[in-house]
Motif scaffolding. Structure first.
Motif, PDB file in Angstrom:
ATOM      1  N   ASN A  48       2.905   8.844  -3.183  1.00 35.21           N
ATOM      2  CA  ASN A  48       3.447  10.117  -3.841  1.00 35.21           C
ATOM      3  C   ASN A  48       3.643  10.028  -5.296  1.00 35.21           C
ATOM      4  O   ASN A  48       3.463  10.901  -6.089  1.00 35.21           O
ATOM      5  CB  ASN A  48       4.881  10.238  -2.959  1.00 35.21           C
ATOM      6  CG  ASN A  48       4.595  11.223  -1.746  1.00 35.21           C
ATOM      7  OD1 ASN A  48       3.451  11.642  -1.629  1.00 35.21           O
ATOM      8  ND2 ASN A  48       5.534  11.216  -0.840  1.00 35.21           N
ATOM      9  N   TYR A  49       3.789   8.794  -5.727  1.00 37.59           N
ATOM     10  CA  TYR A  49       4.272   8.471  -7.076  1.00 37.59           C
ATOM     11  C   TYR A  49       2.927   7.637  -7.916  1.00 37.59           C
ATOM     12  O   TYR A  49       3.015   7.259  -8.935  1.00 37.59           O
ATOM     13  CB  TYR A  49       5.484   7.685  -7.375  1.00 37.59           C
ATOM     14  CG  TYR A  49       6.622   8.274  -7.173  1.00 37.59           C
ATOM     15  CD1 TYR A  49       7.329   9.200  -8.158  1.00 37.59           C
ATOM     16  CD2 TYR A  49       7.187   8.578  -5.782  1.00 37.59           C
ATOM     17  CE1 TYR A  49       8.389  10.064  -7.831  1.00 37.59           C
ATOM     18  CE2 TYR A  49       8.557   9.369  -5.506  1.00 37.59           C
ATOM     19  CZ  TYR A  49       9.007   9.986  -6.572  1.00 37.59           C
ATOM     20  OH  TYR A  49      10.107  11.116  -6.343  1.00 37.59           O
ATOM     21  N   ASP A  50       1.770   7.708  -7.090  1.00 40.61           N
ATOM     22  CA  ASP A  50       0.603   7.146  -7.460  1.00 40.61           C
ATOM     23  C   ASP A  50       1.018   5.465  -8.164  1.00 40.61           C
ATOM     24  O   ASP A  50       0.453   5.441  -9.230  1.00 40.61           O
ATOM     25  CB  ASP A  50       0.003   7.910  -8.576  1.00 40.61           C
ATOM     26  CG  ASP A  50      -1.437   7.735  -8.793  1.00 40.61           C
ATOM     27  OD1 ASP A  50      -2.016   7.033  -8.011  1.00 40.61           O
ATOM     28  OD2 ASP A  50      -2.084   8.127  -9.790  1.00 40.61           O
ATOM     29  N   LEU A  51       1.750   4.748  -7.523  1.00 37.67           N
ATOM     30  CA  LEU A  51       2.002   3.561  -7.897  1.00 37.67           C
ATOM     31  C   LEU A  51       0.987   2.449  -7.803  1.00 37.67           C
ATOM     32  O   LEU A  51       0.592   2.433  -6.631  1.00 37.67           O
ATOM     33  CB  LEU A  51       3.340   2.910  -7.257  1.00 37.67           C
ATOM     34  CG  LEU A  51       4.650   3.691  -7.322  1.00 37.67           C
ATOM     35  CD1 LEU A  51       5.619   3.185  -6.709  1.00 37.67           C
ATOM     36  CD2 LEU A  51       5.323   3.901  -8.846  1.00 37.67           C
ATOM     37  N   PRO A  52       0.414   1.863  -8.940  1.00 37.61           N
ATOM     38  CA  PRO A  52      -0.603   0.671  -8.532  1.00 37.61           C
ATOM     39  C   PRO A  52      -0.033  -0.228  -7.676  1.00 37.61           C
ATOM     40  O   PRO A  52       0.850  -0.782  -8.161  1.00 37.61           O
ATOM     41  CB  PRO A  52      -1.032   0.371  -9.984  1.00 37.61           C
ATOM     42  CG  PRO A  52       0.217   0.871 -10.719  1.00 37.61           C
ATOM     43  CD  PRO A  52       0.893   2.035 -10.254  1.00 37.61           C
ATOM     44  N   HIS A  53      -0.749  -0.718  -6.844  1.00 34.52           N
ATOM     45  CA  HIS A  53      -0.294  -1.778  -5.833  1.00 34.52           C
ATOM     46  C   HIS A  53      -1.357  -2.649  -5.451  1.00 34.52           C
ATOM     47  O   HIS A  53      -0.908  -3.635  -4.273  1.00 34.52           O
ATOM     48  CB  HIS A  53       0.646  -1.005  -4.601  1.00 34.52           C
ATOM     49  CG  HIS A  53      -0.467  -0.148  -3.907  1.00 34.52           C
ATOM     50  ND1 HIS A  53      -0.864   1.013  -4.378  1.00 34.52           N
ATOM     51  CD2 HIS A  53      -1.085  -0.483  -2.498  1.00 34.52           C
ATOM     52  CE1 HIS A  53      -1.595   1.611  -3.336  1.00 34.52           C
ATOM     53  NE2 HIS A  53      -1.847   0.769  -2.246  1.00 34.52           N
ATOM     54  N   ARG A  54      -2.499  -2.548  -5.839  1.00 35.49           N
ATOM     55  CA  ARG A  54      -3.434  -3.746  -5.554  1.00 35.49           C
ATOM     56  C   ARG A  54      -3.683  -4.266  -6.924  1.00 35.49           C
ATOM     57  O   ARG A  54      -3.942  -3.702  -7.994  1.00 35.49           O
ATOM     58  CB  ARG A  54      -4.489  -2.972  -4.992  1.00 35.49           C
ATOM     59  CG  ARG A  54      -4.278  -2.408  -3.314  1.00 35.49           C
ATOM     60  CD  ARG A  54      -5.543  -1.763  -2.826  1.00 35.49           C
ATOM     61  NE  ARG A  54      -5.214  -1.402  -1.611  1.00 35.49           N
ATOM     62  CZ  ARG A  54      -5.098   0.005  -1.168  1.00 35.49           C
ATOM     63  NH1 ARG A  54      -5.353   0.830  -2.070  1.00 35.49           N
ATOM     64  NH2 ARG A  54      -4.711   0.454   0.155  1.00 35.49           N
TER      65      ARG A  54
END
Length: 717
Positions: free
Chosen positions: A226-232
């Motif tokens: 939803n917040y387009d958080l970079p997580h990779r």
């Protein structure tokens, strides 16, 4: 007398091309065809394909409007507004112009033309009402959401995704070969592949299956998307990690002071895994000596590296109750950069000498090698220093005197800080406790005591010392700034406070000491928590800037963030600048660069805070679902025309008591006095009243909790 020369108007050929296009259209005074623009701007045939691409870019930005008849116009010359669309679950929407001074345009249901919440759109103003302009969306310039979180539904003939966000009132059709193995009821991430004009139902594909909506990890993934958080971590980052040693090498120690014999310790929460800071306090003949050692992340992350670029993009670590989305990979954040106990680590150290009253006498800064002598928790330190726990005092006997020195100095610093006007809002923070299976066990009040004060005061002292040093040396860096609240906000707050019975006057000029007095006056009252909360809302948000406009909340003339480089990128900027200043090298960042970095990093911080807040709301409603039918005490935190909001004292959960569930009278909203009043009985419900309520319903999708009133506990009826 000499005649004044008439200022020569610049010709279109003298202007930058984008400005020349807009100026030509202004001079024409009407929408223009593409060929008319070619002629006015003397665009040769060979350059026309590039020119057409430029026109398309200007249309995409909303600087030009493509209208009927293949003409282009200036939005400011037509009744058109470009802005972000904010859609309400009930179907209506508002277009919010980028210029906040411009009024929002109301869009009634049915006039969205396929636009979705968050899209950049062009709206046509069709009429002006008493409440403001009203109109229709005529064009979508840019989709606000590339990926949409929703629920996958499968029938015999067709599969669809229903967005979780009710502000997206659409279904997305998923072809059979694009389901990615999703099962009926799964939470998924969908991407719209075709939403061409005239198409009633968009078509899309599943890009990721998140899993069972009941699972807390699934909910966390939903917030991430939803917040387009970079997580990779990308391949370049993973490759760089392979070159980083897991231990401090002999060559890493060159030019560093050896502090391995100084009894530095870390003090953090029980669940902390990354340790940014270690502290030590010694008594001296002239007062106290404080060491604050901060993880030297900059040694391992050079500017421009893949790790650096990814960390800057993320801006900050994001903390959910069940997981962390770190700014740096685990090898750094929990490994070589974390000040783990009983191992050597590299640190940037601030050494401050204080007199017996807690005044700064001298500050020094240097790179060092340290050895954390213990990993302590806030609970353990409190048990030793406040509760005098014999077993723990015996276990940590070699460190006891140092910890007692630390407590003495911290309380001196706290007393001095509060005396200068630093604001200490008594706002209890909730803490989510999970069981071994990762399910929600409880929501409790997070403790704040002497051990927390020790770390808070030492981090503030270190941050101020570094900021003062870099300012004196004239090096540009990122300050942590906090502007004074606007007079109008304070006026509104004072009016509210008076309705509660607080005898306040609007200050001539915003002053932290005035805020302190408000906190003192409300202390111990039933509405103290509410006053503190609304006082916080009346203030501006702190942010990062290379311009020192001071820190209102801390009543600090010179402040920065230096103490958490593992989880905050601005701290890394300050570390690099401090190293350059100590070596008398040129500043690593220009003022202009820092302006842009400050804006980006402030925005990343706000996004992280919003994501953390949403995740906590998801946890709250799932927790309250297990308490339907149970009674709780709470305080009225807001009143509206449809009911009043109640915040539970025990769990920090907010919910609504709807007027339709109050059967004893018809109630109307008295906005001026922040209350609801019964027409027949005169009974009132106002902000600050304590009430007893029962959990009636929990809507997981909308994250709403509905209460029903049992009784009012205080306040005049």
């Amino acid at each position: 007398m000499a005649r004044r020369k008439k200022k020569k108007k610049k010709s279109l050929s003298d202007l930058p091309i984008e400005e020349a296009i807009r100026e030509a259209m202004r001079e024409a005074g009407r929408p223009l065809l593409l060929r008319e623009l070619y002629h006015l701007l003397n665009i040769p045939k060979s350059e026309r394909p590039t020119f057409r691409k430029l026109i398309k870019r200007l249309v995409k930005k909303g600087l030009l409007i493509h209208i009927k008849g293949k003409r282009y116009g200036l939005p400011e010359s037509m009744p058109l507004v470009t802005g972000r669309l904010s859609v309400h679950p009930d179907g209506y929407a508002f277009v919010n112009p980028e210029d906040e001074k411009e009024p929002s345009v109301f869009i009634p249901p049915g006039r969205l033309k396929g636009a979705l919440h968050g899209d950049l759109v062009v709206a046509r103003i069709e009429k002006h009402t008493r409440k403001g302009p009203e109109g229709s969306v005529i064009r979508v310039l840019e989709r606000g959401r590339k990926k949409i979180v929703g629920f996958f539904y499968q029938s015999h003939r067709v599969s669809t995704v229903i967005p979780e966000d009710e502000r997206l009132p659409i279904e997305i059709l998923i072809p059979p070969d694009r389901t990615r193995g999703a099962e009926h009821g799964d939470m998924v991430v969908a991407e719209i592949t075709d939403f061409s004009p005239g198409r009633r139902i968009p078509e899309g594909r599943i890009v990721e299956v998140l899993g069972d909506p009941e699972n807390l990890n699934t909910q966390a993934k939903a917030v991430i998307y939803n917040y387009d958080l970079p997580h990779r971590w990308n391949r370049r980052v993973r490759k760089e990690l392979e070159t980083i040693s897991e231990e401090v090498r002999p060559e890493d120690k060159a030019g560093r002071r050896d502090l391995t014999r100084v009894p530095l310790v870390t003090i953090d929460g029980e669940n902390a895994r990354d340790f940014d800071d270690a502290v030590c306090v010694r008594r001296t003949r002239t007062g106290y000596k404080l060491y604050v050692a901060i993880a030297d992340v900059s040694h391992y992350v050079p500017p421009g590296s893949a790790l650096d670029e990814e960390a800057y993009f993320r801006g900050t670590s994001v903390y959910f109750p069940n997981m962390v989305i770190p700014m740096f990979p685990e090898k750094l954040s929990n490994g070589i950069c974390s000040l783990n106990p009983r191992v050597e680590r590299l640190a940037m150290t601030v050494e401050i000498d204080f007199d017996p009253e807690g005044r700064v006498r001298r500050s020094r800064f240097y790179p060092a090698v340290i050895f954390s002598h213990a990993r302590l928790t806030y609970t353990e330190v409190k048990a030793m220093l406040v509760d005098r726990d014999r077993e723990l005092r015996r276990k940590y006997k070699p460190l006891l005197r140092m910890l007692e020195n630390a407590a003495e100095l911290a309380m001196l610093l706290r007393e001095r800080r509060l005396a200068r006007g630093s604001i200490d809002l008594d706002l209890p923070e909730p803490e989510v406790r999970l069981d071994l299976q990762g399910e929600i066990e409880d929501i409790v009040r997070r403790e704040r005591h002497l051990a927390h004060f020790i770390i808070e005061e030492f981090m503030i002292a270190a941050n101020e010392a570094v900021a003062r040093f870099l300012t004196e040396k004239g090096y540009p860096f990122l300050y942590r700034v906090h502007e004074a609240p606007e007079p109008l906000k304070l006026k509104e707050f004072v009016e509210f406070a008076r309705s509660l019975g607080l005898d306040l006057e609007v200050p001539v000029e915003a002053d932290p000491l005035w805020v302190q007095e408000v906190i003192r006056l409300s202390a111990g009252k039933p509405y103290a928590y509410l006053v503190n909360t609304l006082l916080l809302r009346s203030m501006k948000q702190a942010h990062y800037s290379p311009e020192n406009i001071k820190h209102f909340g801390l009543a600090s003339d010179c402040y920065c963030h230096f103490t958490s480089p593992i989880r905050r990128y601005p701290d890394l900027v300050v570390h690099r600048t401090l190293k350059a200043a100590l070596k008398r090298k040129r500043p690593p960042y220009s003022y202009e660069e820092l302006v842009d970095k400050g804006k980006h990093l402030s925005q990343r911080e706000r996004t992280a805070m919003e994501a953390e807040r949403e995740m906590f709301e998801r946890v709250q409603v799932r927790f309250m679902r297990e308490h339907i039918g149970e009674a709780f005490t709470g305080i009225i935190s807001g009143v509206t025309a449809f009911g009043f909001f109640v915040e539970l004292e025990e769990y920090f959960v907010s919910g609504v008591v709807r007027l339709v569930d109050l059967h004893d009278d018809y109630y109307f909203l008295d906005e001026k006095n922040h209350r609801l009043v019964g027409r027949r009985t005169g009974r009132t419900f106002r902000i600050g009243d304590r009430v007893r309520v029962r959990v009636k319903d929990v809507n997981l999708r909308r994250r709403h909790v509905t209460f029903e009133l049992i009784e009012k506990l205080n306040g005049k009826s």
